[in-house]
Scaffold this motif. Structure first.
Motif, PDB file in Angstrom:
ATOM      1  N   ALA A  16       6.141  10.391 -13.696  1.00 37.94           N
ATOM      2  CA  ALA A  16       7.496  10.480 -13.429  1.00 37.94           C
ATOM      3  C   ALA A  16       7.981   9.429 -12.372  1.00 37.94           C
ATOM      4  O   ALA A  16       6.973   8.665 -11.467  1.00 37.94           O
ATOM      5  N   PRO A  17       9.167   9.078 -12.119  1.00 36.99           N
ATOM      6  CA  PRO A  17       9.808   7.937 -11.145  1.00 36.99           C
ATOM      7  C   PRO A  17       9.196   8.357  -9.665  1.00 36.99           C
ATOM      8  O   PRO A  17       9.311   9.737  -9.446  1.00 36.99           O
ATOM      9  N   ALA A  18       8.940   7.521  -8.763  1.00 31.06           N
ATOM     10  CA  ALA A  18       8.569   7.654  -7.217  1.00 31.06           C
ATOM     11  C   ALA A  18      10.041   8.384  -6.733  1.00 31.06           C
ATOM     12  O   ALA A  18      11.005   8.332  -7.246  1.00 31.06           O
TER      13      ALA A  18
ATOM     14  N   THR B 141       0.972  -1.104  -0.062  1.00 33.02           N
ATOM     15  CA  THR B 141      -0.074   0.044   0.115  1.00 33.02           C
ATOM     16  C   THR B 141       0.926   1.287   0.003  1.00 33.02           C
ATOM     17  O   THR B 141       0.679   2.115  -0.697  1.00 33.02           O
ATOM     18  N   LEU B 142       1.715   1.294   0.736  1.00 29.89           N
ATOM     19  CA  LEU B 142       2.850   2.428   1.052  1.00 29.89           C
ATOM     20  C   LEU B 142       3.682   2.713  -0.576  1.00 29.89           C
ATOM     21  O   LEU B 142       3.784   3.669  -0.955  1.00 29.89           O
TER      22      LEU B 142
ATOM     23  N   VAL C  73       4.288   5.280  -5.505  1.00 29.38           N
ATOM     24  CA  VAL C  73       4.215   5.473  -7.093  1.00 29.38           C
ATOM     25  C   VAL C  73       3.449   6.372  -7.667  1.00 29.38           C
ATOM     26  O   VAL C  73       3.525   7.228  -8.529  1.00 29.38           O
ATOM     27  N   GLU C  74       1.980   6.499  -7.337  1.00 39.37           N
ATOM     28  CA  GLU C  74       0.881   7.328  -7.628  1.00 39.37           C
ATOM     29  C   GLU C  74       1.436   8.826  -7.468  1.00 39.37           C
ATOM     30  O   GLU C  74       0.632   9.705  -8.079  1.00 39.37           O
TER      31      GLU C  74
END
Length: 212
Positions: A85-87, A73-74, A79-80
């Protein structure tokens, strides 16, 4: 166990988990103690699980699923938050190691269950019972795509190696607190989960950064 769980079996699992959270050694966990807490008979353990050992495995697997769900979940949130773009690297690493650190310091968590399970697996002469948990790394593999996007110069092998090293750092700190305290001159608050996570991220993140 899959599908709908028999009510008695569920009570046995709940009772076993609660007892494992409180005990110091597995010798304190007896079939009678579990049965009394579950309002069942000791023979119900064999009937529903085959043995007390298999009951422990089922309980540990359930707890491990909860821990991994929290971890994933984290990761999804990290990511979202930055998509497409990259996390953020620090946030991804915190998702990887954070839940275990928090659980290890939370007396209401299921962390003692996993600790007892690890001890049981290590001393067992038949490790087959435990492989579905000890060799399950699918939740760890979920971190590879985001990390590849963050560090595209690393291949799957490089990222897998660094992931394992990161988990090793986490395990060393959670399982060897006294040694950590001595080596750091008792200057780090090992009871502050967020502080510990931040310090570990600081050490782990450079493994995924390009140098030179």
């Amino acid at each position: 166990m899959h599908g709908r769980i028999n009510p008695t079996a569920l009570r046995l699992m709940d009772a076993c988990e609660l007892i494992m959270r409180d005990i110091t050694t597995l010798e304190e966990l007896t079939a009678r103690r579990i049965a009394v807490a579950a309002d069942a008979t000791p023979s119900a353990i064999s009937y529903h699980f085959g043995s007390q050992e298999e009951l422990i495995v089922a309980v540990a697997e359930r707890v491990y699923r909860r821990l991994n769900a929290e971890r994933l979940t984290l990761l999804r949130k990290a990511v979202e938050r930055r998509r497409p773009a990259p996390a953020d690297l620090d946030e991804v690493i915190a998702a990887l190691i954070g839940p275990s650190i928090r659980w290890s310091l939370d007396p209401t968590s299921g962390y003692p269950v996993l600790s007892h399970f690890t001890s049981l697996a290590q001393r067992s002469g038949d490790p087959q019972h435990y492989r579905r948990i000890t060799e399950n790394v699918e939740h760890h593999k979920a971190f590879i795509p985001p990390l590849k996007q963050i560090a595209p110069w690393l291949d799957d092998v490089d990222i897998g190696w660094r992931l394992n090293c990161a988990l090793g750092i986490r395990s060393q700190v959670t399982r060897s607190r006294e040694r950590t305290a001595i080596l750091t001159g008792h200057q780090i608050d090992l009871h502050d989960p967020e502080g510990m996570i931040a310090r570990m991220v600081e050490v782990i993140a450079p493994m995924f950064r390009r140098h030179g």
